[in-house]
Write a protein that holds these residues in place. Structure first.
Motif, PDB file in Angstrom:
ATOM      1  N   ARG A   4       0.885  -0.992  -0.051  1.00 14.61           N
ATOM      2  CA  ARG A   4       0.266  -0.025  -0.214  1.00 14.61           C
ATOM      3  C   ARG A   4       1.069   1.023   0.521  1.00 14.61           C
ATOM      4  O   ARG A   4       0.302   2.389  -0.947  1.00 14.61           O
ATOM      5  CB  ARG A   4      -0.926  -0.161   1.801  1.00 14.61           C
TER       6      ARG A   4
ATOM      7  N   TYR B  94      -6.629   0.040  -5.865  1.00 15.58           N
ATOM      8  CA  TYR B  94      -6.430  -0.814  -5.195  1.00 15.58           C
ATOM      9  C   TYR B  94      -7.003  -0.778  -3.833  1.00 15.58           C
ATOM     10  O   TYR B  94      -7.115  -0.279  -3.011  1.00 15.58           O
ATOM     11  CB  TYR B  94      -4.863  -0.972  -4.660  1.00 15.58           C
ATOM     12  N   ARG B  95      -7.956  -2.400  -3.588  1.00  8.17           N
ATOM     13  CA  ARG B  95      -8.717  -2.320  -2.433  1.00  8.17           C
ATOM     14  C   ARG B  95     -10.082  -2.026  -2.713  1.00  8.17           C
ATOM     15  O   ARG B  95      -9.402  -1.063  -1.889  1.00  8.17           O
ATOM     16  CB  ARG B  95      -8.151  -2.818  -1.377  1.00  8.17           C
ATOM     17  N   LYS B 186     -16.822  -6.592  -7.059  1.00 14.66           N
ATOM     18  CA  LYS B 186     -16.033  -6.267  -5.849  1.00 14.66           C
ATOM     19  C   LYS B 186     -15.940  -8.488  -5.527  1.00 14.66           C
ATOM     20  O   LYS B 186     -14.835  -8.460  -4.992  1.00 14.66           O
ATOM     21  CB  LYS B 186     -16.803  -5.887  -4.398  1.00 14.66           C
ATOM     22  N   TYR B 189     -13.084 -10.213  -6.782  1.00 14.01           N
ATOM     23  CA  TYR B 189     -11.734  -9.928  -6.003  1.00 14.01           C
ATOM     24  C   TYR B 189     -11.796 -10.281  -4.435  1.00 14.01           C
ATOM     25  O   TYR B 189     -10.610 -11.421  -4.346  1.00 14.01           O
ATOM     26  CB  TYR B 189     -11.488  -8.647  -6.136  1.00 14.01           C
ATOM     27  N   GLU B 190     -12.573 -10.959  -4.018  1.00 15.26           N
ATOM     28  CA  GLU B 190     -12.613 -11.270  -3.224  1.00 15.26           C
ATOM     29  C   GLU B 190     -12.660 -12.908  -2.743  1.00 15.26           C
ATOM     30  O   GLU B 190     -12.002 -13.605  -1.818  1.00 15.26           O
ATOM     31  CB  GLU B 190     -14.287 -10.884  -1.657  1.00 15.26           C
ATOM     32  N   PRO B 199      -1.684  -9.861  -5.543  1.00 18.20           N
ATOM     33  CA  PRO B 199      -2.410  -9.194  -6.467  1.00 18.20           C
ATOM     34  C   PRO B 199      -2.189  -8.430  -7.851  1.00 18.20           C
ATOM     35  O   PRO B 199      -2.748  -8.374  -8.592  1.00 18.20           O
ATOM     36  CB  PRO B 199      -2.262  -7.229  -5.996  1.00 18.20           C
TER      37      PRO B 199
END
Lengths: 272, 296
Positions: A4, B94-95, B186, B189-190, B199
């Motif tokens: 991150r 990202y996320r 989503k 991705y989960e 990733p």
């Protein structure tokens, strides 16, 4: 977590690369010529506001700005008017040749502007419209029609015909339906395409370069480029930076105010 | 009723169609016949000379140099811009979005709203060898040896201009790609995360295939854009087109032939050639980047 942080790092570096040159040019526009050369990195030792008045008056940035505003405003409004009329007809009415007409308009998107450049120069010249606001406005507006007709036809098609038919039954004329019902309903579409065309026309460089060669009629883009080219002889760098700042700040301000619609409008063009 | 409808339709179409015919259709149609004439200067007289202009063009070394530069841009611009834009889009998304993602997108988009001529003038100062920002920066961090002539150097001029195109282009495609990425559910991705996907794997197995349509459009845009490069080269390059044709491209060569030399016939032949290249490349791009459409 480290991923991150690394991500943040990269994102930040690109933001800095975008912002830094812009900040540098704004800062330089407040410096004296000597300061720009001696310490390109520091804040101005004295804040020279006079650079701006010099750029505005002596380098005529003010006049170029005025020319740009007239041509681009006229171009956008005329383009919207012409395209909305065509798109409305193509979306709501079937008549012999309506499909062909649609392709005549939309087909214009496929051709590169350079192909038409030489004949366009002579069309404008033969009509006596060289170096005139009207000539540029007409060329800008018609040049934007292909994409606008394409976009607005799709937009008008999504609108239900029930409302229009009900109004016709109630005795409203076709013109009344268009101006009282359909155009107000199409406002979001008109706004997106208007913003899209505004940015495109504000950025246009090739067309004025060819069709608008009178220095008094220069647009901002031409004026700046010209000052930059002839700069070697005048060496008024601070004035040029001030001119640059004058042409960057208003556009960025408009963008910041409407950034959601603008990026949506610009990218919508690509996603369609 | 019907009578009224047709009058209305004609009334609405007359002016737009007339203007469009004069300023758009007729110039495009005239471009083709002019390409087969020896029209020069401002005289109105010219002869039809068949394919002579195209033969001359075929033997014109400057045209081939220009074409080579366009091909270089055509490969490098889409590759670099799409890669960088995908990279930054993936980071920002990202996320479900890093902190400040919105701010970054707004800033990245800045160059897209600036006029190309303004960007050109700005970068002229950055590349300026003596007191420009770039060489100053390199000297300041102790890399003074890397300081260069940039736009004035034969080997660096085209790459320098290309870097400006990249600087100006990435933001637009980041906005485009992040919008496409935001539409991906989503849960995908989960699920991938539960299955232990890294990733990088999620990016290549989920994100990229699902936004491929958008990437394809971006590549097509950039390929056509590489053929249309003009304003930046006109403003930034020495000459323009120099030093010594090092930044010559087809559009600039056409412009110079038409409006500096007055060779309108020859310039139109270049325009027609550009049009043909444009057509071929558009079709080719869509063919080469075609993939099974993924539905989700």
């Amino acid at each position: 977590m480290t991923r991150r942080v690394a991500g943040q790092g990269f994102a930040f570096v690109w933001a800095a690369m975008v912002l830094f040159p812009l900040l540098w040019s704004v800062l330089s526009s407040f410096k004296s010529d000597a300061d720009i050369f001696r310490s390109p990195w520091s804040l101005p030792s004295v804040w020279h506001w006079d650079n701006f008045s010099r750029a505005w008056n002596e380098s005529h940035i003010g006049r170029y700005f005025f020319n740009s505003v007239i041509v681009v405003t006229g171009g956008v409004l005329l383009c919207l008017l012409l395209s909305a009329a065509v798109a409305y007809v193509l979306a709501q009415f079937e008549f012999p040749g309506s499909k062909a007409l649609y392709y005549v308009f939309v087909g214009g998107m496929v051709f590169p502007g350079f192909l038409a450049l030489v004949p366009l120069f002579f069309v404008v010249q033969n009509l006596g419209l060289m170096n005139s606001y009207l000539g540029l406005i007409l060329v800008y507006a018609t040049g934007g029609m292909s994409f606008s007709v394409f976009f607005l036809t799709a937009f008008f098609k999504t609108q239900s015909k029930d409302l229009a038919e009900a109004a016709l039954v109630d005795g409203c004329s076709h013109w009344g339906v268009l101006f009282r019902i359909m155009l107000p309903l199409a406002r979001p579409g008109l706004v997106s395409i208007g913003i899209f065309q505004f940015l495109g026309m504000w950025n246009e460089y090739l067309l004025p370069l060819v069709l608008n060669t009178d220095e008094n009629r220069y647009l901002v883009t031409q004026g700046l480029a010209n000052i930059a080219v002839t700069q070697g002889y005048h060496s008024d760098f601070s004035g040029l930076f001030a001119g640059l700042t004058i042409s960057i700040i208003p556009v960025l301000a408009v963008y910041l105010a409407f950034h959601r619609q603008i990026s949506a409008g610009m990218t919508a063009g690509a996603l369609k | 009723m019907h009578h009224g409808k047709y009058r209305f339709v004609i009334g609405l179409l007359l002016i737009p169609l007339g203007l469009y015919a004069v300023f758009v259709v007729s110039p495009y149609l005239q471009a083709f016949p002019i390409a087969f004439t020896d029209w020069e200067g401002l005289s109105a007289s010219y002869r039809y000379i068949g394919f002579d202009n195209f033969v001359t063009l075929f033997h014109d070394p400057v045209f081939w140099v220009a074409l080579r530069h366009n091909l270089f841009l055509l490969v490098s611009l889409p590759t670099v811009i799409v890669t960088l834009s995908l990279f930054f889009s993936a980071i920002l998304n990202y996320r479900g979005g890093i902190p400040g993602a919105k701010f970054y997108k707004v800033v990245y988009f800045f160059p897209s709203v600036l006029s190309i001529a303004v960007v050109g003038v700005l970068w002229q100062f950055i590349f300026e060898p003596r007191s420009g920002l770039l060489n100053g920066f390199l000297r300041a961090i102790g890399l003074g040896d890397l300081a260069n002539l940039w736009l004035g150097g034969r080997d660096t001029a085209l790459a320098s201009i290309m870097a400006v195109v990249v600087w100006g282009g990435v933001g637009f495609y980041v906005v485009l790609f992040t919008a496409a990425m935001a539409a991906i559910p989503k849960e995908l991705y989960e699920a991938a995360l539960l299955d232990g996907a890294s990733p990088l794997q999620s990016f290549f197995r989920i994100t990229l295939p699902l936004i491929w349509n958008t990437v394809q459009v971006a590549i097509a845009f950039l390929v056509i854009g590489a053929l249309d490069q003009f304003a930046l080269i006109k403003v930034l390059s020495v000459g323009p087109g120099g030093p010594g044709d090092a930044t010559q491209v087809i559009s600039l060569y056409m412009y110079t032939n038409a409006f500096s030399y007055g060779k309108f016939g020859y310039a139109s032949a270049i325009g027609v050639t550009l049009f043909a290249l444009n057509m071929i490349l558009t079709l080719l791009t869509f063919r080469l980047t075609r993939r099974e459409r993924v539905v989700y």
